[in-house]
Design a protein around this motif. Structure first.
Motif, short mmCIF file in Angstrom:
data_model
loop_
_atom_site.label_atom_id
_atom_site.label_comp_id
_atom_site.label_asym_id
_atom_site.label_seq_id
_atom_site.Cartn_x
_atom_site.Cartn_y
_atom_site.Cartn_z
N GLY A 45 0.81 -1.21 0.00
CA GLY A 45 0.00 0.00 0.00
C GLY A 45 0.84 1.26 0.00
N GLN A 46 1.92 1.28 0.80
CA GLN A 46 2.75 2.47 0.88
C GLN A 46 3.61 2.67 -0.35
N ALA A 47 4.00 1.58 -1.01
CA ALA A 47 4.84 1.70 -2.21
C ALA A 47 4.07 2.33 -3.36
N SER A 172 0.45 11.08 4.83
CA SER A 172 1.12 10.69 3.58
C SER A 172 2.43 9.98 3.84
N SER A 173 2.43 9.07 4.78
CA SER A 173 3.67 8.35 5.10
C SER A 173 3.95 7.29 4.05
N GLY A 174 5.22 7.17 3.66
CA GLY A 174 5.64 6.14 2.72
C GLY A 174 6.35 5.03 3.46
N PHE A 175 6.71 3.97 2.75
CA PHE A 175 7.36 2.83 3.38
C PHE A 175 8.79 3.18 3.73
N GLN A 226 0.31 1.22 -14.36
CA GLN A 226 1.66 0.80 -14.74
C GLN A 226 2.70 1.33 -13.76
N VAL A 227 2.57 2.60 -13.43
CA VAL A 227 3.51 3.21 -12.49
C VAL A 227 3.41 2.54 -11.12
N SER A 228 2.19 2.29 -10.67
CA SER A 228 2.00 1.62 -9.38
C SER A 228 2.63 0.24 -9.37
N ALA A 229 2.40 -0.52 -10.45
CA ALA A 229 2.96 -1.86 -10.55
C ALA A 229 4.48 -1.83 -10.55
#
Length: 367
Positions: A45-47, A172-175, A226-229
């Motif tokens: 989810g965070q990526a 908006s925390s990321g991994f 595509q970008v998410s993948a």
């Protein structure tokens, strides 16, 4: 089964301390599996959080760049003009990014610096307090970074040698890193390299047609999915193997604990099992006795693992909030499956011991 389960359960309960130790051991293994599964879901989810929450249908990146994680995409300003000239583009917004190391309370903290044009897409998507940066000396940080380091609205944050005023806190925390938002022009000043951007966000009702035309003009255009993948592939490529290895270790440890506990109970009470075999118990029934013990132990361990998981997740959320642990129905199903697999595999050793037991053992000394 009604004739087998009471005997198996009674033998397990004969030594409650050993049973308790076995249940806790299996519970720890189940907890490890649930926590790792939850961290895996959180990582996924965070990526992909930025690509999914930016509001863009298309991303224009530097040729050869396939995701937003590399930090290597650089585009000239004319790219934005080319994108906006397409008749089916509803809006286009430039975004500039950079990885930075913040020095906070004598600690180095990794952050993903995002610069967007005020009033356009690309900035913080969910404000907890305050607002997005509007001036070049302003910054918005995520709540995790703010809570961990005692930074609030109105405080100063040093970024790349420059002091910026915090004007907002966002969800908006990321991994393993925090998102820090500034203006596009502010990031130009921080890097001392204006007239550049990292990628262009594109909003359109005709993504296929727009992507085709922009690609024909030599631009590298990718869809949101595509970008998410690609972002996910990048993140999981780094952390996937260690997480899978640790899940395997948890399964192996749980299996060994169940097998050892059940085997010990059978060995210590072999006289009773010898009597059962002397009375005509079949091999199938003896295997059922062993399986009943391992399944009972696995079920108790599963319950204990659930309780330990809740406590462990709460501890992680308190001490390491940057690691999101997400519990899903799929995780629960996999935990139940893992406990069942451990019980079935663990039953092999005690079942073989019972099958090889001689009826004469019932008439020997228990010693």
């Amino acid at each position: 089964m009604s004739g087998r389960v009471p005997l198996a359960r009674r033998n397990l309960l004969a030594d409650r301390r050993r049973l308790g130790a076995g249940v806790v051991g299996v519970g720890l293994a189940v907890m490890l599996i649930l926590l790792l599964d939850g961290m895996w879901a959180g990582l996924q989810g965070q990526a992909t959080v930025y690509s999914q929450r930016s509001g863009a249908d298309l991303y224009v990146l530097q040729p050869g760049v396939r995701d937003l994680t590399a930090g290597a995409s650089t585009l000239p300003p004319r790219t934005l003009d080319t994108v906006r000239s397409d008749p089916d583009v509803a809006w286009a917004a430039p975004v500039r990014t950079a990885y930075v190391i913040l020095q906070l309370h004598a600690r180095k903290v990794a952050a993903y610096l995002v610069g967007s044009v005020p009033g356009e897409a690309g900035g913080p998507w969910s404000m907890a307090a305050g607002r997005a940066p509007a001036a070049d000396d302003e910054v918005s940080i995520d709540t995790v970074l703010g809570d961990r380091h005692g930074i609030g609205i109105g405080d100063r944050l040093e970024v790349m040698g420059r002091s910026l005023r915090v004007v907002g806190l966002s969800h908006s925390s990321g991994f393993m890193l925090s998102y820090v938002f500034v203006t596009h022009a502010g990031l130009d000043q921080l890097t001392a390299s204006p007239e550049r951007t990292s990628f262009v966000l594109v909003g359109t009702d005709e993504p296929g047609a727009v992507a085709g035309r922009l690609t024909a003009q030599g631009l590298n255009v990718l869809g949101r999915d595509q970008v998410s993948a690609n972002n996910l592939r990048f993140a999981t490529g780094i952390f996937g193997s260690p997480l899978r290895l640790m899940v395997g270790i948890g399964l192996a440890a749980g299996t060994m604990i169940i097998a050892l506990t059940a085997y010990t109970a059978i060995v210590e009470r072999r006289r009773e099992y010898g009597i059962v075999k002397a009375m005509g118990a079949t091999r199938r029934r003896l295997v059922g006795l062993a399986l009943a013990q391992t399944v009972t132990l696995a079920a108790l361990g599963l319950v204990a693992g659930g309780v330990l998981f809740v406590a462990g997740r709460a501890l992680i959320n308190t001490t390491r909030p940057q690691f999101a642990v997400v519990f899903t129905a799929g995780a629960a199903g996999r935990a139940v499956t893992a406990a069942l697999v451990m019980a079935l595999v663990a039953a092999v050793i005690p079942a073989r011991r019972l099958a090889a037991l001689e009826p004469a053992a019932a008439f020997r000394s228990a010693s």
